[in-house]
Structure formats: structure tokens, C-alpha cells
Design an enzyme around this catalytic site. Structure first.
Site, PDB file in Angstrom:
ATOM      1  N   ARG A 280       0.698  -1.184  -0.010  1.00  0.00           N
ATOM      2  CA  ARG A 280      -0.031   0.057  -0.125  1.00  0.00           C
ATOM      3  C   ARG A 280       0.828   1.228   0.173  1.00  0.00           C
ATOM      4  O   ARG A 280       0.345   2.398   0.579  1.00  0.00           O
ATOM      5  CB  ARG A 280      -0.930   0.024   1.203  1.00  0.00           C
ATOM      6  CG  ARG A 280      -2.023  -1.202   1.239  1.00  0.00           C
ATOM      7  CD  ARG A 280      -3.105  -0.652   2.142  1.00  0.00           C
ATOM      8  NE  ARG A 280      -4.242  -1.560   1.960  1.00  0.00           N
ATOM      9  CZ  ARG A 280      -4.446  -2.654   2.748  1.00  0.00           C
ATOM     10  NH1 ARG A 280      -3.383  -3.034   3.473  1.00  0.00           N
ATOM     11  NH2 ARG A 280      -5.273  -3.710   2.467  1.00  0.00           N
ATOM     12  N   LYS A 302       3.009  11.122 -11.677  1.00  0.00           N
ATOM     13  CA  LYS A 302       2.221  10.121 -12.688  1.00  0.00           C
ATOM     14  C   LYS A 302       3.209   8.966 -12.619  1.00  0.00           C
ATOM     15  O   LYS A 302       4.242   9.258 -13.189  1.00  0.00           O
ATOM     16  CB  LYS A 302       1.750  10.660 -13.927  1.00  0.00           C
ATOM     17  CG  LYS A 302       0.858  11.756 -13.551  1.00  0.00           C
ATOM     18  CD  LYS A 302       0.449  12.742 -14.925  1.00  0.00           C
ATOM     19  CE  LYS A 302      -0.014  11.880 -16.288  1.00  0.00           C
ATOM     20  NZ  LYS A 302      -0.213  12.492 -17.106  1.00  0.00           N
ATOM     21  N   GLU A 344      10.769  16.631 -25.868  1.00  0.00           N
ATOM     22  CA  GLU A 344       9.980  16.935 -24.674  1.00  0.00           C
ATOM     23  C   GLU A 344      10.378  18.476 -24.271  1.00  0.00           C
ATOM     24  O   GLU A 344       9.593  19.179 -23.962  1.00  0.00           O
ATOM     25  CB  GLU A 344      10.160  16.065 -23.522  1.00  0.00           C
ATOM     26  CG  GLU A 344       9.578  14.705 -23.730  1.00  0.00           C
ATOM     27  CD  GLU A 344       8.241  14.694 -23.630  1.00  0.00           C
ATOM     28  OE1 GLU A 344       7.418  15.690 -23.370  1.00  0.00           O
ATOM     29  OE2 GLU A 344       7.673  13.432 -23.972  1.00  0.00           O
ATOM     30  N   LYS A 378       7.401  22.279 -16.195  1.00  0.00           N
ATOM     31  CA  LYS A 378       6.379  21.144 -15.477  1.00  0.00           C
ATOM     32  C   LYS A 378       6.067  21.423 -14.178  1.00  0.00           C
ATOM     33  O   LYS A 378       5.111  21.461 -13.695  1.00  0.00           O
ATOM     34  CB  LYS A 378       7.463  19.806 -15.308  1.00  0.00           C
ATOM     35  CG  LYS A 378       6.678  18.414 -15.130  1.00  0.00           C
ATOM     36  CD  LYS A 378       5.595  18.016 -16.220  1.00  0.00           C
ATOM     37  CE  LYS A 378       5.117  16.621 -15.808  1.00  0.00           C
ATOM     38  NZ  LYS A 378       5.842  15.445 -16.035  1.00  0.00           N
ATOM     39  N   GLU A 388      -4.374  16.305 -13.216  1.00  0.00           N
ATOM     40  CA  GLU A 388      -4.694  16.317 -14.492  1.00  0.00           C
ATOM     41  C   GLU A 388      -6.078  16.748 -14.807  1.00  0.00           C
ATOM     42  O   GLU A 388      -6.857  15.766 -15.557  1.00  0.00           O
ATOM     43  CB  GLU A 388      -4.039  15.294 -15.491  1.00  0.00           C
ATOM     44  CG  GLU A 388      -4.084  15.264 -16.695  1.00  0.00           C
ATOM     45  CD  GLU A 388      -3.376  14.530 -17.548  1.00  0.00           C
ATOM     46  OE1 GLU A 388      -3.526  14.225 -18.823  1.00  0.00           O
ATOM     47  OE2 GLU A 388      -2.378  13.636 -17.083  1.00  0.00           O
ATOM     48  N   ARG A 392      -2.901  20.799 -16.900  1.00  0.00           N
ATOM     49  CA  ARG A 392      -1.832  19.742 -16.833  1.00  0.00           C
ATOM     50  C   ARG A 392      -2.074  18.966 -18.183  1.00  0.00           C
ATOM     51  O   ARG A 392      -0.895  18.374 -18.715  1.00  0.00           O
ATOM     52  CB  ARG A 392      -1.793  18.729 -15.708  1.00  0.00           C
ATOM     53  CG  ARG A 392      -0.803  17.771 -15.664  1.00  0.00           C
ATOM     54  CD  ARG A 392      -0.557  17.187 -14.428  1.00  0.00           C
ATOM     55  NE  ARG A 392       0.592  16.160 -14.153  1.00  0.00           N
ATOM     56  CZ  ARG A 392       0.996  15.640 -13.181  1.00  0.00           C
ATOM     57  NH1 ARG A 392       0.482  15.720 -12.026  1.00  0.00           N
ATOM     58  NH2 ARG A 392       1.893  14.695 -13.348  1.00  0.00           N
ATOM     59  N   ASN A 396       0.590  17.171 -22.706  1.00  0.00           N
ATOM     60  CA  ASN A 396       0.310  16.242 -23.517  1.00  0.00           C
ATOM     61  C   ASN A 396       0.361  16.563 -25.116  1.00  0.00           C
ATOM     62  O   ASN A 396      -0.135  15.897 -25.933  1.00  0.00           O
ATOM     63  CB  ASN A 396      -1.121  15.330 -23.380  1.00  0.00           C
ATOM     64  CG  ASN A 396      -1.044  14.835 -21.960  1.00  0.00           C
ATOM     65  OD1 ASN A 396       0.072  14.080 -21.356  1.00  0.00           O
ATOM     66  ND2 ASN A 396      -1.950  14.920 -21.016  1.00  0.00           N
ATOM     67  N   HIS A 399       1.320  14.159 -27.859  1.00  0.00           N
ATOM     68  CA  HIS A 399       1.321  12.763 -27.045  1.00  0.00           C
ATOM     69  C   HIS A 399       0.310  11.859 -27.430  1.00  0.00           C
ATOM     70  O   HIS A 399       0.390  10.643 -27.619  1.00  0.00           O
ATOM     71  CB  HIS A 399       1.275  12.845 -25.467  1.00  0.00           C
ATOM     72  CG  HIS A 399       2.728  13.332 -25.213  1.00  0.00           C
ATOM     73  ND1 HIS A 399       3.264  14.344 -25.495  1.00  0.00           N
ATOM     74  CD2 HIS A 399       3.514  12.701 -24.136  1.00  0.00           C
ATOM     75  CE1 HIS A 399       4.478  14.625 -24.750  1.00  0.00           C
ATOM     76  NE2 HIS A 399       4.646  13.310 -24.023  1.00  0.00           N
ATOM     77  N   HIS A 403       1.665   8.556 -28.718  1.00  0.00           N
ATOM     78  CA  HIS A 403       1.368   7.289 -28.153  1.00  0.00           C
ATOM     79  C   HIS A 403       0.668   6.218 -29.021  1.00  0.00           C
ATOM     80  O   HIS A 403       0.990   4.974 -28.821  1.00  0.00           O
ATOM     81  CB  HIS A 403       0.522   7.346 -26.937  1.00  0.00           C
ATOM     82  CG  HIS A 403       0.926   8.364 -25.845  1.00  0.00           C
ATOM     83  ND1 HIS A 403       0.174   8.400 -24.825  1.00  0.00           N
ATOM     84  CD2 HIS A 403       2.262   8.241 -25.339  1.00  0.00           C
ATOM     85  CE1 HIS A 403       0.857   9.133 -23.964  1.00  0.00           C
ATOM     86  NE2 HIS A 403       2.269   9.013 -24.205  1.00  0.00           N
ATOM     87  N   HIS A 415       9.882   6.824 -27.747  1.00  0.00           N
ATOM     88  CA  HIS A 415       8.891   7.848 -27.284  1.00  0.00           C
ATOM     89  C   HIS A 415       9.186   9.171 -27.910  1.00  0.00           C
ATOM     90  O   HIS A 415       8.164   9.909 -28.394  1.00  0.00           O
ATOM     91  CB  HIS A 415       8.548   7.400 -25.940  1.00  0.00           C
ATOM     92  CG  HIS A 415       7.841   8.661 -25.312  1.00  0.00           C
ATOM     93  ND1 HIS A 415       6.431   8.769 -25.246  1.00  0.00           N
ATOM     94  CD2 HIS A 415       8.040   9.853 -24.701  1.00  0.00           C
ATOM     95  CE1 HIS A 415       5.851   9.679 -24.838  1.00  0.00           C
ATOM     96  NE2 HIS A 415       7.043  10.451 -24.135  1.00  0.00           N
TER      97      HIS A 415
END
Length: 505
Positions: A280, A302, A344, A378, A388, A392, A396, A399, A403, A415
Site C-alpha cells: 500500500r 504520474k 519534450e 513542468k 490532470e 496539466r 500532452n 502525445h 502514443h 517515445h
């Protein structure tokens, strides 16, 4: 270390300001000032006695005079009283004199600590006072959640700020430093205790990074194990995660262990997901080793793994205890991976900081400056929108297109290269929608060419679109894409038709 400024610790009663301040002052070889102790010495009586005999107004007057006096001095570590900086004018005075850090704690922790010292003058009605002061505390620029941390570890975080670390405030009332510089792998081992790495540590890395840096790091830490996984996005899945869980159990990792994610974005995402879910949740320290992971995936919390249907469809938000970016490791980064990271960086420049598009900054010798500027973009975004739910998503840009390229090609396209193509597609879509002109599209193309990044790919548009439609950012089957409104400004646009999207594919 900046002795021209003070370091001011504030926060509610019982959050450890005095204890942490004393440790920090010793560590930084600074003079420590406990404001309450100074007031008691000058008044010739304890704080409870001042409240009882002269009243709170008199105490606040003494406190106010001391704030103005200390703000004129330099190089101090100051622990304020819990209410000292609630006043706007006093808070602004201290903000001008140095770094102001607010120490926070859970109500359960405060209740326990106050039970040990119930003679504080405002302890009786502390819960209502806590709520009343919450908004003022939230205005302090740096927030550290002390729950579950040793005073030494808290002092270590603040010391990092003093040495120029960047900082991310998180929605739980805490935050974490991002330390950027050269030689930090060696520095980390010297600061193991203050970074909370004196106990059991598991360094998770891949086959490429392990012989370069992983083995050396494990040897240097007092109690660490090395856990190596296979390299590549195709291994960022639940099968690999299950194997990591098994190995952690075999190594005796428990709730007190810390995971260090040492590698690129794949390792950071996957090890972070393990840290969020193993028993946990255990502490996480991100140590990115690629430019791409330094400027993007290591910051913001993330984490996740892929499913056959798409990237990062299984994930969580897991804030690291710290991010350590040693730019020396970029010396061993293959040129293709540097270029992928630059995709990026370009994205950050397009959505928020056009200065990053200056070619003079794209040199390995200026890596520290480049990384700092890109990371700050960032930080600025994730502090405003940590989960997000709004801006935020601007991070992307390109992206969703990218992706889908990765999915259709089964990750044959790296990527960063997929994102570069995606950014060009997003720019052309923005132009088609009348948001930007052809001149900006041409500038983006020239930037990608100069960086030797691809700008297109021979891919069936139907398969490409179908892969985009499974992206987790789409909602209820409706498209949701990031576009450019101008240089330095992005926006989210929803509900575009298949024809509008396929027109740029």
C-alpha cells in the site's frame, strides 16, 4: 549556500519547527533563532505567562517587533511562532528576507504532540485555530509535510532548497525538492541519512543502467539491494511488475524501505507504480538518467504501466520524496536518446517557455541550465493542476498522436521520436483550425529537422486513428486533443470529427 538570506520555518504548533531548525542550523553552520525563546528571554517570563498576565495582543506586539528586527539580519535559521506569519504584512516582510518554509502535519500527529505539551497558551482550542490558519499557511511558497519523516530528513529537504534546488508543492500539504546539478550520485551517498536512505533501499534499474551507475550506487549506500529488469517500453507491463513484487518480498522489503527509480521514463513510471502499490505504498526517490525523464516523467507524480490496448492505462499518482537529477549521467546517453529528450524540451518551449527553443541552449555542456528551465515548466503546471483535471493536459501536446504511433508500431519508434511527429501533427491540426499560422508550423518543422527528429511516418491513417481513440485522455468516446493557440500557449479541444483528425494523419 546563500548566506545573504535567512531560512524561516513556520507552521502550526507541534509541527517541529524548533527541532528541525536546530538540526538545520547545525548542518548549514548558521545561527539559530527561536522567536518564542527570544520573546521569553526579553519579557522575563514564559509564553503562557505573557498570555496570562499581559494578553495575546501584547505577545503579538512583541512578536511583530521581532519579525521586523530579524528581517534586517542575514544568514539565520529562524523558527517562528505558529501565528507569527498569519499577518499579511509580517509574512511579506519575511518573504523578502529569505526562504519561508511551512511545516505541516496531520491532525492526528498534532493531537499527539500537543498531548505531550498541553501548556501551550492556544492548545485548548487548537482544532478551530488550525482550520482558521490553514489558508494563510497555504500561502507560504514552500510546503513540507512532516508526517512520517524524521527531523533529519526534513532538515535535508530544506538544506536542498538553500543550495538552489527546485521545489514542487503537492496537494497533500507537502512537497519535494528537485535537485539538479553535477556529481550528485556521489553527493547522494554522502547525504544518505538526510535523504532518508540510511535504512533499507532497493534500487530498481534496467540492464543498461545497472553496470553504468546502479552497481556503484548500491555499493555506496549503507543498506541497499539492486533489482534489475529488462530494458525497453515493451517490458513496462503488469507481468514485469509482478516479478518486481516477488523480488521485493525475497529481499525483505517492507513499509520502511525506500525504492530508488534509477533509469529513464520506463523505469521511473514502473518503479513509481511499484512504490505506490507495494504494501500500500513505500517511499520513492526518482533518479532519472535520460534527458526525457529528467525534464518530464520524473516530475509530477504520474506513474503507471502499459496494457496491450494502450500506454499507461494502469497507473496512480505517487509523489516522490525527492528527485535527484545528476546531469553528469548524460555523458553516457546515446545521441538518439538525447534527441528524444529534446522532443519534450521543445514541447515545453511551445506550450509555456519559448526561450527553450533557442538553439544556443541545446548543448550538452549547458545541460544543467536546459534541464532547470524545462523542469520549471513542468513544476508550474503540476502545482496548479496536480491530478490532470485542467491545464496539466497541455503537457500532452503531441502525445495522443505519439502514443498511437508507439502502439501501432509495437514500440519500434522511440517515445521521443513519436512525440516529435505528434507535435508536428498537433501543429498542423492547430493551423487547420485557424489557431496558428503556417509560419509557426514551418518553424516547428525546422526545429525538429535541426534536432534530427522525425516529422512524419508512413502509417495507415485508419490504424493510427483507431489507436488514438483508445487513448485514456479521450472521454466517453469523444476526441480530446491538445492544440497550440500561439507560441507559448496551448489549449484543449474536444469533439473533433474523425475527418478533421485524419486530415493531418
Amino acid at each position: 549556500m546563500n548566506f545573504a538570506t535567512n531560512i524561516i520555518l513556520t507552521g502550526f504548533m507541534g509541527t517541529g519547527k524548533t527541532t528541525v531548525g536546530q538540526i538545520l542550523a547545525r548542518k548549514l553552520k548558521r545561527e539559530f533563532v527561536d522567536m518564542d525563546a527570544v520573546i521569553e528571554a526579553r519579557a522575563g517570563m514564559t509564553i503562557p505567562q505573557i498570555f496570562e498576565r499581559r494578553g495575546e495582543d501584547e505577545f503579538r506586539a512583541l512578536e511583530r517587533r521581532l519579525v521586523y528586527e530579524l528581517a534586517l539580519r542575514n544568514g539565520l535559521v529562524i523558527a517562528t511562532g505558529g501565528g507569527a506569519l498569519i499577518d499579511d504584512a509580517l509574512r511579506e516582510t519575511m518573504l523578502q528576507s529569505g526562504i519561508v518554509v511551512c511545516l505541516n502535519a496531520s491532525k492526528a500527529d498534532i493531537r499527539e504532540r500537543l498531548a505531550e505539551n498541553a501548556n501551550r497558551p492556544l492548545a485548548a482550542g487548537w482544532e478551530s485555530l488550525f482550520e482558521a490558519r490553514r489558508s494563510a499557511y497555504a500561502m507560504m511558497p514552500y510546503q513540507i509535510l512532516t508526517t512520517g519523516k524524521t527531523p533529519e530528513a526534513i532538515a535535508g529537504e530544506i538544506a536542498a532548497l538553500d543550495s538552489g534546488a527546485l521545489y514542487v508543492n503537492t496537494p497533500d500539504g507537502g512537497g519535494y525538492p528537485i535537485i539538479v546539478g553535477r556529481g550528485l550520485l556521489d553527493w547522494l551517498t554522502e547525504e544518505a541519512e538526510s535523504l532518508g536512505l540510511a535504512n533499507h533501499v532497493v534500487v530498481i534499474t534496467n540492464e543498461t543502467v545497472a553496470p553504468l551507475y546502479g552497481e556503484r550506487l548500491v555499493r555506496a549506500l549503507p543498506n541497499a539491494n539492486l533489482l534489475i529488469v529488462r530494458d525497453g517500453e515493451e517490458h513496462k507491463n503488469l507481468d514485469t511488475v509482478r516479478g518486481i513484487y516477488d523480488k521485493l518480498l525475497a529481499l525483505g522489503a517492507d513499509r520502511g524501505s525506500t525504492i530508488i527509480a534509477l533509469g529513464g521514463g520506463v523505469i521511473g513510471d514502473m518503479a513509481g507504480f511499484v512504490a505506490a502499490t507495494y504494501m500500500r505504498g513505500v517511499d520513492l526517490l526518482q533518479m532519472p538518467t535520460t534527458l526525457l525523464s529528467m525534464v518530464d516523467s520524473s516530475v509530477g507524480g504520474k506513474v503507471g504501466v502499459d496494457l496491450p490496448q494502450g500506454k499507461n492505462l494502469i497507473g496512480a499518482f505517487k509523489q516522490p520524496r525527492c528527485v535527484i537529477i545528476d546531469t553528469d549521467v548524460l555523458q553516457t546517453l546515446p545521441p538518439a536518446q538525447w534527441r528524444c529528450g529534446m522532443a519534450e524540451v521543445v514541447k515545453h518551449g511551445l506550450i509555456a517557455r519559448p526561450a527553450l527553443l533557442n538553439p544556443d541552449l541545446w548543448d550538452l555542456q549547458r545541460a544543467e541550465d536546459l534541464v532547470r528551465q524545462a523542469v520549471q515548466v513542468k513544476i508550474d503546471v503540476v502545482e496548479v493542476d496536480p491530478y490532470e483535471r485542467g491545464i496539466r493536459a497541455h503537457l500532452n501536446l503531441g502525445h495522443t498522436f505519439g502514443h498511437a504511433i508507439e502502439k501501432v508500431t509495437e514500440f519500434a519508434i522511440p517515445h521521443g521520436e513519436a512525440v516529435a511527429i505528434g507535435i508536428v501533427k498537433a501543429a498542423r491540426l492547430s493551423r487547420n483550425l485557424g489557431l496558428i499560422d503556417e509560419g509557426l508550423v514551418e518553424r516547428i518543422l525546422k526545429i525538429m529537422w535541426r534536432l534530427e527528429l522525425p516529422t512524419d511516418i508512413a502509417l495507415d491513417s485508419e490504424r493510427w486513428y483507431a489507436a488514438m481513440a483508445t487513448d485514456k485522455k479521450w472521454q466517453a468516446g469523444n476526441s480530446r486533443l491538445v492544440v497550440l493557440k500561439s507560441l507559448g500557449e496551448a489549449a484543449i479541444i474536444e469533439g473533433l470529427s474523425k475527418e478533421e483528425i485524419c486530415a493531418v494523419l
